[in-house]
Design a protein around this motif. Sequence first.
Motif, PDB file in Angstrom:
ATOM      1  N   GLY A   1     -26.360  34.167  41.906  1.00  0.00           N
ATOM      2  CA  GLY A   1     -27.274  35.120  41.295  1.00  0.00           C
ATOM      3  C   GLY A   1     -27.363  34.948  39.790  1.00  0.00           C
ATOM      4  N   PHE A   2     -26.222  34.711  39.157  1.00  0.00           N
ATOM      5  CA  PHE A   2     -26.176  34.541  37.698  1.00  0.00           C
ATOM      6  C   PHE A   2     -27.037  33.352  37.264  1.00  0.00           C
ATOM      7  N   LEU A   3     -26.859  32.214  37.919  1.00  0.00           N
ATOM      8  CA  LEU A   3     -27.633  31.020  37.569  1.00  0.00           C
ATOM      9  C   LEU A   3     -29.110  31.214  37.881  1.00  0.00           C
ATOM     10  N   LEU A   4     -29.396  31.873  39.003  1.00  0.00           N
ATOM     11  CA  LEU A   4     -30.791  32.104  39.379  1.00  0.00           C
ATOM     12  C   LEU A   4     -31.491  32.993  38.359  1.00  0.00           C
ATOM     13  N   GLY A   5     -30.782  33.994  37.833  1.00  0.00           N
ATOM     14  CA  GLY A   5     -31.361  34.859  36.810  1.00  0.00           C
ATOM     15  C   GLY A   5     -31.777  34.075  35.574  1.00  0.00           C
ATOM     16  N   GLY A   6     -30.920  33.137  35.158  1.00  0.00           N
ATOM     17  CA  GLY A   6     -31.253  32.308  34.009  1.00  0.00           C
ATOM     18  C   GLY A   6     -32.417  31.374  34.287  1.00  0.00           C
ATOM     19  N   VAL A   7     -32.440  30.789  35.491  1.00  0.00           N
ATOM     20  CA  VAL A   7     -33.515  29.857  35.860  1.00  0.00           C
ATOM     21  C   VAL A   7     -34.867  30.578  35.881  1.00  0.00           C
ATOM     22  N   VAL A   8     -34.898  31.766  36.457  1.00  0.00           N
ATOM     23  CA  VAL A   8     -36.155  32.521  36.535  1.00  0.00           C
ATOM     24  C   VAL A   8     -36.666  32.859  35.141  1.00  0.00           C
ATOM     25  N   LEU A   9     -35.780  33.312  34.255  1.00  0.00           N
ATOM     26  CA  LEU A   9     -36.213  33.625  32.882  1.00  0.00           C
ATOM     27  C   LEU A   9     -36.697  32.370  32.160  1.00  0.00           C
ATOM     28  N   ARG A  10     -36.049  31.247  32.427  1.00  0.00           N
ATOM     29  CA  ARG A  10     -36.476  29.993  31.814  1.00  0.00           C
ATOM     30  C   ARG A  10     -37.883  29.608  32.281  1.00  0.00           C
ATOM     31  N   LEU A  11     -38.143  29.772  33.572  1.00  0.00           N
ATOM     32  CA  LEU A  11     -39.469  29.461  34.110  1.00  0.00           C
ATOM     33  C   LEU A  11     -40.528  30.381  33.509  1.00  0.00           C
ATOM     34  N   VAL A  12     -40.192  31.653  33.388  1.00  0.00           N
ATOM     35  CA  VAL A  12     -41.124  32.609  32.796  1.00  0.00           C
ATOM     36  C   VAL A  12     -41.430  32.216  31.352  1.00  0.00           C
TER      37      VAL A  12
ATOM     38  N   PHE B   1     -29.328  35.100  29.540  1.00  0.00           N
ATOM     39  CA  PHE B   1     -30.325  34.146  29.065  1.00  0.00           C
ATOM     40  C   PHE B   1     -31.030  34.680  27.822  1.00  0.00           C
ATOM     41  N   VAL B   2     -31.431  35.947  27.879  1.00  0.00           N
ATOM     42  CA  VAL B   2     -32.108  36.565  26.736  1.00  0.00           C
ATOM     43  C   VAL B   2     -31.212  36.528  25.492  1.00  0.00           C
ATOM     44  N   CYS B   3     -29.935  36.851  25.685  1.00  0.00           N
ATOM     45  CA  CYS B   3     -29.007  36.884  24.548  1.00  0.00           C
ATOM     46  C   CYS B   3     -28.816  35.504  23.930  1.00  0.00           C
ATOM     47  N   ILE B   4     -28.575  34.509  24.776  1.00  0.00           N
ATOM     48  CA  ILE B   4     -28.245  33.172  24.280  1.00  0.00           C
ATOM     49  C   ILE B   4     -29.479  32.451  23.748  1.00  0.00           C
TER      50      ILE B   4
ATOM     51  N   ILE C   1     -41.287  40.674  28.318  1.00  0.00           N
ATOM     52  CA  ILE C   1     -40.649  39.810  29.318  1.00  0.00           C
ATOM     53  C   ILE C   1     -39.149  40.061  29.358  1.00  0.00           C
ATOM     54  N   HIS C   2     -38.546  40.181  28.199  1.00  0.00           N
ATOM     55  CA  HIS C   2     -37.104  40.318  28.129  1.00  0.00           C
ATOM     56  C   HIS C   2     -36.633  41.753  28.388  1.00  0.00           C
TER      57      HIS C   2
END
Length: 270
Positions: free
Chosen positions: A85-96, A232-235, A129-130
């Motif tokens: 779930g953690f990695l998927l959250g980052g991937v989705v935000l990256r795609l967005v 993802f948003v933070c980093i 978005i964030h």
Amino acid sequence: MAWFVDLNPIIQALIAGLFTWGVTILGSSLVFFVNEVNDKLLAVMNGFAAGVMIAASFWSLLAPSIDYAQALGYGRGSFIPAAVGFLLGGVVLRLVDRLIPHMHVASNQPEGPDSHWSKTLLLFIAITIHNIPEGLSIGVAFGAAAIASAEGATLAGAVALALGIGLQNFPEGSALSLPIRAGGEDKWRAFHIGQLSAIVEPVAAVLGAWLVLQVTSVLPYALSFAAGAMFFVCIEELIPDSQKSQHSELGTMAFMLGFVVMMTLDVALG
């Protein structure tokens, strides 16, 4: 607070989302008293917001995700839902970020696909978005608290998460409305744009609570997904923006303060 405890978790999530939106409104209202945001204040605001979100992601989302996976019988594999779930959250935000044009507050360079949209609109989109994962995390936390077997996920912890996100929404609201004002917009328009960026939070909160209540087995994944999106948003945005100016040390100390504030809220209330 007894009335709040007895409410449906979806209603609880809605109220919490409206609260965080309300704090954004307060932050955006600074545009009526301050003409622009300076580098020092921007570094402090971004650092503090990042500290709150990182602490909230662990204590209110990742740790309960692992605890609930253990309750579901994952055993030694209890880390799997949290990791996926953690990695998927980052991937989705990256795609967005790649698919939607936007611009960060501390940057003059648009990101995502080429567009002819105004800087004001690009700034608004970036913050909006964030804000979605923040609202989603609130809803998931309240949904988790309503599930009796969700070990580590409590109503007090969900309230602490909402309070923490509300705290960081105050500087976030001003960090959007003030640059828009400085760009030439009148104060009322800058205020409305700033506060509207968080209108997605109550919507996402309701969606998150409804989802985990409908399919309880997705709860550990939903918790860690929200955490990954917030990381993802933070980093990708908040931490770099807090370090861009000559006041990077202030940004770092504000990060540590925000982390401690959120940690204290979660541990003391949860």
